[in-house]
Design a protein around this motif. Structure first.
Motif, short mmCIF file in Angstrom:
data_model
loop_
_atom_site.label_atom_id
_atom_site.label_comp_id
_atom_site.label_asym_id
_atom_site.label_seq_id
_atom_site.Cartn_x
_atom_site.Cartn_y
_atom_site.Cartn_z
N TRP A 180 0.83 -1.21 0.00
CA TRP A 180 0.00 0.00 0.00
C TRP A 180 0.86 1.26 0.00
O TRP A 180 0.54 2.24 -0.68
CB TRP A 180 -0.95 0.01 1.19
N LEU A 181 1.94 1.24 0.75
CA LEU A 181 2.85 2.39 0.80
C LEU A 181 3.48 2.63 -0.57
O LEU A 181 3.54 3.77 -1.05
CB LEU A 181 3.95 2.17 1.85
N LEU A 182 3.94 1.58 -1.23
CA LEU A 182 4.53 1.71 -2.56
C LEU A 182 3.50 2.20 -3.57
O LEU A 182 3.81 3.03 -4.44
CB LEU A 182 5.14 0.39 -3.01
N LEU A 183 2.28 1.70 -3.47
CA LEU A 183 1.21 2.16 -4.36
C LEU A 183 0.95 3.65 -4.15
O LEU A 183 0.84 4.42 -5.10
CB LEU A 183 -0.06 1.36 -4.12
N ALA A 184 0.87 4.07 -2.89
CA ALA A 184 0.63 5.49 -2.58
C ALA A 184 1.77 6.36 -3.10
O ALA A 184 1.53 7.43 -3.67
CB ALA A 184 0.45 5.68 -1.08
N LEU A 185 2.99 5.91 -2.94
CA LEU A 185 4.14 6.67 -3.45
C LEU A 185 4.11 6.75 -4.97
O LEU A 185 4.45 7.78 -5.56
CB LEU A 185 5.45 6.05 -2.97
N ALA B 246 3.33 10.00 -9.77
CA ALA B 246 2.67 10.20 -11.05
C ALA B 246 1.90 11.52 -11.08
O ALA B 246 1.94 12.26 -12.07
CB ALA B 246 1.73 9.03 -11.34
N THR B 247 1.23 11.84 -9.99
CA THR B 247 0.49 13.10 -9.90
C THR B 247 1.44 14.29 -9.98
O THR B 247 1.16 15.27 -10.69
CB THR B 247 -0.32 13.16 -8.59
N MET B 248 2.55 14.22 -9.28
CA MET B 248 3.52 15.32 -9.30
C MET B 248 4.11 15.51 -10.70
O MET B 248 4.27 16.64 -11.16
CB MET B 248 4.62 15.08 -8.27
N LEU B 249 4.44 14.43 -11.37
CA LEU B 249 4.99 14.53 -12.73
C LEU B 249 3.96 15.10 -13.69
O LEU B 249 4.29 15.92 -14.56
CB LEU B 249 5.49 13.17 -13.20
#
Length: 95
Positions: free
Chosen positions: A10-15, A20-23
């Motif tokens: 879940w942590l890796l998915l959130a990161l 992706a959102t930041m890019l």
């Protein structure tokens, strides 16, 4: 052990989603927001002054290829500003 793996997943998915959102945001064209400001002492007969403030465009970075910079400049020119103000992070660390 399964709970730990699930938590890490879940942590890796959130990161991944955050990255992706930041890019995506970094590559988006600027949003125009209009604001009228009254300045004390500004002569009533003087014409209004149109300013454009832009920041964080990171020229020459991977998020700002020449085509994007051309779009940003065209967007600014279309606003017909009297003065363009550049606030911070105009160029990347690579220059």
């Amino acid at each position: 052990m399964i709970a730990l793996r699930r938590g890490i997943a879940w942590l890796l998915l959130a990161l991944g989603v955050l990255t992706a959102t930041m890019l995506w945001q970094a590559g988006a064209d600027p949003v125009v927001r209009r604001l009228t400001v009254s300045v004390a002492g500004w002569p009533a007969t003087a014409p209004p002054l149109r300013l454009v403030l832009i920041s964080d465009i990171h020229v020459a970075g991977p998020e700002t290829p020449p085509e994007r910079l051309a779009r940003v400049v065209a967007q600014i020119n279309a606003l017909a500003p009297d003065l363009v103000l550049i606030a911070g992070d105009f160029v990347t660390e690579e220059l």
